[in-house]
Scaffold this motif. Sequence first.
Motif, PDB file in Angstrom:
ATOM      1  N   MET A 132      70.008  77.328  72.716  1.00 48.27           N
ATOM      2  CA  MET A 132      70.756  78.141  73.685  1.00 48.27           C
ATOM      3  C   MET A 132      72.252  77.905  73.500  1.00 48.27           C
ATOM      4  O   MET A 132      72.681  76.763  73.310  1.00 48.27           O
ATOM      5  CB  MET A 132      70.331  77.763  75.109  1.00 48.27           C
ATOM      6  N   ASN A 133      73.026  78.962  73.546  1.00 49.49           N
ATOM      7  CA  ASN A 133      74.467  78.832  73.416  1.00 49.49           C
ATOM      8  C   ASN A 133      75.064  78.134  74.632  1.00 49.49           C
ATOM      9  O   ASN A 133      74.464  78.082  75.700  1.00 49.49           O
ATOM     10  CB  ASN A 133      75.109  80.219  73.246  1.00 49.49           C
ATOM     11  N   GLU A 134      76.272  77.623  74.464  1.00 49.71           N
ATOM     12  CA  GLU A 134      76.926  76.840  75.515  1.00 49.71           C
ATOM     13  C   GLU A 134      77.211  77.703  76.752  1.00 49.71           C
ATOM     14  O   GLU A 134      77.771  78.802  76.641  1.00 49.71           O
ATOM     15  CB  GLU A 134      78.235  76.267  74.979  1.00 49.71           C
ATOM     16  N   LEU A 135      76.827  77.179  77.908  1.00 50.25           N
ATOM     17  CA  LEU A 135      77.167  77.824  79.177  1.00 50.25           C
ATOM     18  C   LEU A 135      78.621  77.520  79.478  1.00 50.25           C
ATOM     19  O   LEU A 135      79.011  76.353  79.587  1.00 50.25           O
ATOM     20  CB  LEU A 135      76.277  77.297  80.297  1.00 50.25           C
ATOM     21  N   ILE A 136      79.436  78.559  79.622  1.00 50.36           N
ATOM     22  CA  ILE A 136      80.859  78.314  79.876  1.00 50.36           C
ATOM     23  C   ILE A 136      81.274  78.677  81.298  1.00 50.36           C
ATOM     24  O   ILE A 136      82.349  78.284  81.748  1.00 50.36           O
ATOM     25  CB  ILE A 136      81.756  79.054  78.855  1.00 50.36           C
ATOM     26  N   TYR A 137      80.423  79.423  82.015  1.00 50.36           N
ATOM     27  CA  TYR A 137      80.764  79.785  83.396  1.00 50.36           C
ATOM     28  C   TYR A 137      79.497  80.239  84.105  1.00 50.36           C
ATOM     29  O   TYR A 137      78.649  80.904  83.509  1.00 50.36           O
ATOM     30  CB  TYR A 137      81.800  80.920  83.422  1.00 50.36           C
ATOM     31  N   GLU A 138      79.381  79.862  85.373  1.00 48.25           N
ATOM     32  CA  GLU A 138      78.298  80.379  86.198  1.00 48.25           C
ATOM     33  C   GLU A 138      78.865  80.820  87.535  1.00 48.25           C
ATOM     34  O   GLU A 138      79.490  80.025  88.247  1.00 48.25           O
ATOM     35  CB  GLU A 138      77.201  79.344  86.419  1.00 48.25           C
ATOM     36  N   GLY A 139      78.670  82.094  87.861  1.00 49.26           N
ATOM     37  CA  GLY A 139      79.096  82.630  89.139  1.00 49.26           C
ATOM     38  C   GLY A 139      77.897  82.907  90.023  1.00 49.26           C
ATOM     39  O   GLY A 139      76.776  82.493  89.731  1.00 49.26           O
ATOM     40  N   LYS A 140      78.144  83.634  91.111  1.00 44.04           N
ATOM     41  CA  LYS A 140      77.072  83.907  92.064  1.00 44.04           C
ATOM     42  C   LYS A 140      76.012  84.837  91.481  1.00 44.04           C
ATOM     43  O   LYS A 140      74.844  84.733  91.826  1.00 44.04           O
ATOM     44  CB  LYS A 140      77.662  84.496  93.352  1.00 44.04           C
ATOM     45  N   GLY A 141      76.428  85.736  90.585  1.00 47.96           N
ATOM     46  CA  GLY A 141      75.492  86.732  90.076  1.00 47.96           C
ATOM     47  C   GLY A 141      75.186  86.664  88.598  1.00 47.96           C
ATOM     48  O   GLY A 141      74.245  87.301  88.128  1.00 47.96           O
ATOM     49  N   LYS A 142      75.991  85.873  87.850  1.00 46.83           N
ATOM     50  CA  LYS A 142      75.835  85.864  86.397  1.00 46.83           C
ATOM     51  C   LYS A 142      76.183  84.509  85.798  1.00 46.83           C
ATOM     52  O   LYS A 142      76.919  83.736  86.392  1.00 46.83           O
ATOM     53  CB  LYS A 142      76.733  86.940  85.759  1.00 46.83           C
ATOM     54  N   LYS A 143      75.640  84.284  84.597  1.00 47.79           N
ATOM     55  CA  LYS A 143      76.050  83.167  83.751  1.00 47.79           C
ATOM     56  C   LYS A 143      76.699  83.747  82.496  1.00 47.79           C
ATOM     57  O   LYS A 143      76.264  84.789  82.001  1.00 47.79           O
ATOM     58  CB  LYS A 143      74.844  82.315  83.345  1.00 47.79           C
ATOM     59  N   LEU A 144      77.713  83.068  81.982  1.00 47.15           N
ATOM     60  CA  LEU A 144      78.370  83.480  80.749  1.00 47.15           C
ATOM     61  C   LEU A 144      78.177  82.404  79.690  1.00 47.15           C
ATOM     62  O   LEU A 144      78.423  81.215  79.946  1.00 47.15           O
ATOM     63  CB  LEU A 144      79.869  83.719  80.983  1.00 47.15           C
ATOM     64  N   PHE A 145      77.743  82.842  78.509  1.00 44.58           N
ATOM     65  CA  PHE A 145      77.481  81.925  77.408  1.00 44.58           C
ATOM     66  C   PHE A 145      78.380  82.261  76.224  1.00 44.58           C
ATOM     67  O   PHE A 145      78.658  83.432  75.948  1.00 44.58           O
ATOM     68  CB  PHE A 145      76.021  82.025  76.962  1.00 44.58           C
ATOM     69  N   ALA A 146      78.794  81.204  75.511  1.00 44.00           N
ATOM     70  CA  ALA A 146      79.566  81.388  74.286  1.00 44.00           C
ATOM     71  C   ALA A 146      78.667  81.981  73.204  1.00 44.00           C
ATOM     72  O   ALA A 146      77.433  81.879  73.256  1.00 44.00           O
ATOM     73  CB  ALA A 146      80.138  80.057  73.832  1.00 44.00           C
ATOM     74  N   THR A 147      79.291  82.607  72.210  1.00 49.34           N
ATOM     75  CA  THR A 147      78.582  83.101  71.024  1.00 49.34           C
ATOM     76  C   THR A 147      79.293  82.569  69.784  1.00 49.34           C
ATOM     77  O   THR A 147      80.331  81.895  69.888  1.00 49.34           O
ATOM     78  CB  THR A 147      78.558  84.642  70.968  1.00 49.34           C
ATOM     79  N   GLU A 148      78.764  82.886  68.625  1.00 46.13           N
ATOM     80  CA  GLU A 148      79.415  82.460  67.380  1.00 46.13           C
ATOM     81  C   GLU A 148      80.750  83.165  67.188  1.00 46.13           C
ATOM     82  O   GLU A 148      81.614  82.687  66.449  1.00 46.13           O
ATOM     83  CB  GLU A 148      78.492  82.731  66.191  1.00 46.13           C
ATOM     84  N   ASN A 149      80.914  84.306  67.835  1.00 44.78           N
ATOM     85  CA  ASN A 149      82.166  85.064  67.775  1.00 44.78           C
ATOM     86  C   ASN A 149      83.028  84.678  68.977  1.00 44.78           C
ATOM     87  O   ASN A 149      82.627  84.895  70.121  1.00 44.78           O
ATOM     88  CB  ASN A 149      81.857  86.565  67.794  1.00 44.78           C
ATOM     89  N   ALA A 150      84.189  84.113  68.729  1.00 44.73           N
ATOM     90  CA  ALA A 150      85.047  83.616  69.813  1.00 44.73           C
ATOM     91  C   ALA A 150      85.530  84.716  70.749  1.00 44.73           C
ATOM     92  O   ALA A 150      85.969  84.429  71.868  1.00 44.73           O
ATOM     93  CB  ALA A 150      86.256  82.885  69.225  1.00 44.73           C
ATOM     94  N   SER A 151      85.451  85.966  70.320  1.00 47.65           N
ATOM     95  CA  SER A 151      85.937  87.066  71.155  1.00 47.65           C
ATOM     96  C   SER A 151      84.814  87.757  71.919  1.00 47.65           C
ATOM     97  O   SER A 151      85.045  88.775  72.572  1.00 47.65           O
ATOM     98  CB  SER A 151      86.681  88.094  70.299  1.00 47.65           C
ATOM     99  N   GLU A 152      83.581  87.191  71.843  1.00 41.76           N
ATOM    100  CA  GLU A 152      82.435  87.788  72.526  1.00 41.76           C
ATOM    101  C   GLU A 152      81.687  86.740  73.342  1.00 41.76           C
ATOM    102  O   GLU A 152      81.669  85.551  72.995  1.00 41.76           O
ATOM    103  CB  GLU A 152      81.487  88.431  71.516  1.00 41.76           C
ATOM    104  N   LEU A 153      81.060  87.198  74.418  1.00 41.42           N
ATOM    105  CA  LEU A 153      80.243  86.350  75.276  1.00 41.42           C
ATOM    106  C   LEU A 153      78.920  87.042  75.568  1.00 41.42           C
ATOM    107  O   LEU A 153      78.798  88.256  75.388  1.00 41.42           O
ATOM    108  CB  LEU A 153      80.951  86.079  76.613  1.00 41.42           C
ATOM    109  N   VAL A 154      77.966  86.263  76.036  1.00 39.83           N
ATOM    110  CA  VAL A 154      76.726  86.819  76.565  1.00 39.83           C
ATOM    111  C   VAL A 154      76.741  86.638  78.079  1.00 39.83           C
ATOM    112  O   VAL A 154      76.922  85.524  78.576  1.00 39.83           O
ATOM    113  CB  VAL A 154      75.488  86.136  75.955  1.00 39.83           C
TER     114      VAL A 154
END
Length: 237
Positions: free
Chosen positions: A1-23
């Motif tokens: 699993m990619n690194e979790l960089i932020y978690e809010g009330k409705g979503k989680k954001l994960f890093a990707t191999e591309n520094a300009s993109e997130l999941v």
Amino acid sequence: MNELIYEGKGKKLFATENASELVAEFKDDLTAFNAQKKSQEAGKGALNAAISAKLFGLLAENGVETHLIKPLDETRHLVKKVEIVPIEVVVRNVATGSLTKRLGIAEGTKLDFTLVEFYYKNDDLGDPILNDDHALLMKLCNAKEIEILKQKARKINEILLPFFAKVGLNLIDFKVEFGRDHNAGGKLLLADEISPDSCRFWDAKSGEKLDKDRFRQDLGGVKVAYEEVLRRIQGVL
């Protein structure tokens, strides 16, 4: 699993191999009143992900640039990495919620013109309302960005109002967030989501609420309401 960089009330954001993109992964969590009320609804994340993808696609087709690159699966979107402007932009067509409480405008009153409001995105302070000078004083954005935020919010409303009218829904109000794309000179892109978590939808005939107010007001049937919104959207998109 990619690194979790932020978690809010409705979503989680994960890093990707591309520094300009997130999941962005949509969660099943339900929160209201600055997360003082919490619950979960299985499948809610997938419904919001599908609704938001459809609406972001509609807006992109009509000239509103967004952070969405593509849906990845039922709950995850691949998105451009942006610096979120810490301002929640609220667009109101009909009086309800905090507007009714603050100003005493009767619930359900159609506003004479589209109202755009700013709120400081800060849970610790309870997301207080801002005016333009507050935003400038706190260096949340600059004067040019303030005008762009308002213009983009009104354009989104101009696209969504007639769209939802076609599917028998009144778009009462909604919240949007924007982010700076530093790979494009800081251009402001629509980010976050547009879903029943961030909008108020009332059935045009019955007035039934088909959004998160069903959770806020203990009306029940949250998932059924969200499913109905998606069903109507899928019927035309």
